[in-house]
Design a protein around this motif. Structure first.
Motif, mmCIF file in Angstrom:
data_model
loop_
_atom_site.group_PDB
_atom_site.id
_atom_site.type_symbol
_atom_site.label_atom_id
_atom_site.label_comp_id
_atom_site.label_asym_id
_atom_site.label_seq_id
_atom_site.Cartn_x
_atom_site.Cartn_y
_atom_site.Cartn_z
ATOM 1 N N PRO A 124 38.758 3.215 119.985
ATOM 2 C CA PRO A 124 39.104 2.010 120.748
ATOM 3 C C PRO A 124 38.373 1.958 122.094
ATOM 4 O O PRO A 124 38.324 2.944 122.825
ATOM 5 N N GLY A 125 37.759 0.810 122.372
ATOM 6 C CA GLY A 125 37.062 0.614 123.635
ATOM 7 C C GLY A 125 35.661 1.187 123.688
ATOM 8 O O GLY A 125 35.028 1.173 124.744
ATOM 9 N N VAL A 126 35.129 1.675 122.542
ATOM 10 C CA VAL A 126 33.798 2.299 122.526
ATOM 11 C C VAL A 126 32.997 1.792 121.324
ATOM 12 O O VAL A 126 33.515 1.737 120.211
ATOM 13 N N LEU A 127 31.743 1.443 121.568
ATOM 14 C CA LEU A 127 30.776 1.159 120.505
ATOM 15 C C LEU A 127 29.659 2.189 120.620
ATOM 16 O O LEU A 127 29.047 2.308 121.679
ATOM 17 N N GLU A 128 29.392 2.926 119.567
ATOM 18 C CA GLU A 128 28.253 3.837 119.531
ATOM 19 C C GLU A 128 27.137 3.138 118.772
ATOM 20 O O GLU A 128 27.356 2.621 117.677
ATOM 21 N N LEU A 129 25.948 3.129 119.352
ATOM 22 C CA LEU A 129 24.818 2.385 118.808
ATOM 23 C C LEU A 129 23.688 3.335 118.441
ATOM 24 O O LEU A 129 23.254 4.131 119.268
ATOM 25 N N THR A 130 23.202 3.236 117.217
ATOM 26 C CA THR A 130 22.049 4.010 116.787
ATOM 27 C C THR A 130 20.794 3.185 117.063
ATOM 28 O O THR A 130 20.739 2.001 116.728
ATOM 29 N N THR A 131 19.803 3.828 117.676
ATOM 30 C CA THR A 131 18.534 3.150 117.958
ATOM 31 C C THR A 131 17.418 3.787 117.127
ATOM 32 O O THR A 131 17.500 4.954 116.755
ATOM 33 N N GLY A 132 16.387 3.015 116.874
ATOM 34 C CA GLY A 132 15.241 3.538 116.134
ATOM 35 C C GLY A 132 14.441 4.528 116.953
ATOM 36 O O GLY A 132 13.963 5.536 116.436
ATOM 37 N N THR A 133 14.285 4.263 118.233
ATOM 38 C CA THR A 133 13.578 5.171 119.134
ATOM 39 C C THR A 133 14.462 6.360 119.451
ATOM 40 O O THR A 133 15.629 6.196 119.806
ATOM 41 N N HIS A 134 13.918 7.558 119.328
ATOM 42 C CA HIS A 134 14.668 8.778 119.626
ATOM 43 C C HIS A 134 14.902 8.934 121.120
ATOM 44 O O HIS A 134 16.033 9.143 121.569
#
Length: 169
Positions: free
Chosen positions: A47-57
């Motif tokens: 709750p209250g958090v979005l974890e985002l995966t990016t293409g760039t390391h």
């Protein structure tokens, strides 16, 4: 539509960035954001958090964050598009890279939202420092609903969807 944040230089590390509205959220378990999630690019199980995966390391990436009054149309220029539900814990949110780095605050009124995470050049970013990957988060008011994958074009995104997928109830 209102632009909440538009920055060219979010410092990502280990292919990760996050949005949080709860600075006290327990983020010690790296798998927790992906529990009960249908995609591997945007984890919303804390709750209250979005974890985002990016293409760039590792590097600096452009992010844009928009607030809509209702669900926007899916723009075909995005290569990867997923949606999740998100409940805010305050009236302000923060975008940061994995290791903290620069924190970008933006207003986000307290409430329940649907979030669409759109990515361009996700697959190319793994293979080139000049991939030009870019990121968009679109928020609009909506009741909670299961996450879903709307567009998936790269093998890299498919990999993350497989690795992090857990059945939603």
């Amino acid at each position: 539509m209102r632009i909440l944040l538009d920055v060219p230089n979010v410092d990502v590390f280990y292919g990760s960035a996050s949005v949080t509205t709860d600075e006290d959220a327990d983020r010690s378990d790296f798998d927790a954001p992906w529990a009960d999630e249908s995609n591997g690019l945007c984890g919303a199980s804390i709750p209250g958090v979005l974890e985002l995966t990016t293409g760039t390391h590792t590097g600096y990436l452009p992010f844009r964050i928009e607030l809509h009054g209702s669900e926007p149309a899916v723009d075909p220029r995005w290569d990867e598009v997923v949606e999740v539900s998100f409940a805010t814990r305050s009236d302000e949110a923060f975008l940061t890279g994995l290791m903290g780095g620069t924190c970008f605050p933006f207003p986000l009124p307290r409430g329940d939202y649907r979030v669409r995470y759109c990515v361009q050049a996700f697959g190319e970013a793994k293979h080139s420092d000049e991939a030009g990957d870019s990121y968009l988060l679109q928020f609009w008011p909506a009741p909670p609903a299961p996450g879903r994958i709307l567009v998936q074009t790269s093998a890299e995104a498919a990999y993350w969807h497989r690795v992090r997928h857990t059945p939603t109830s």
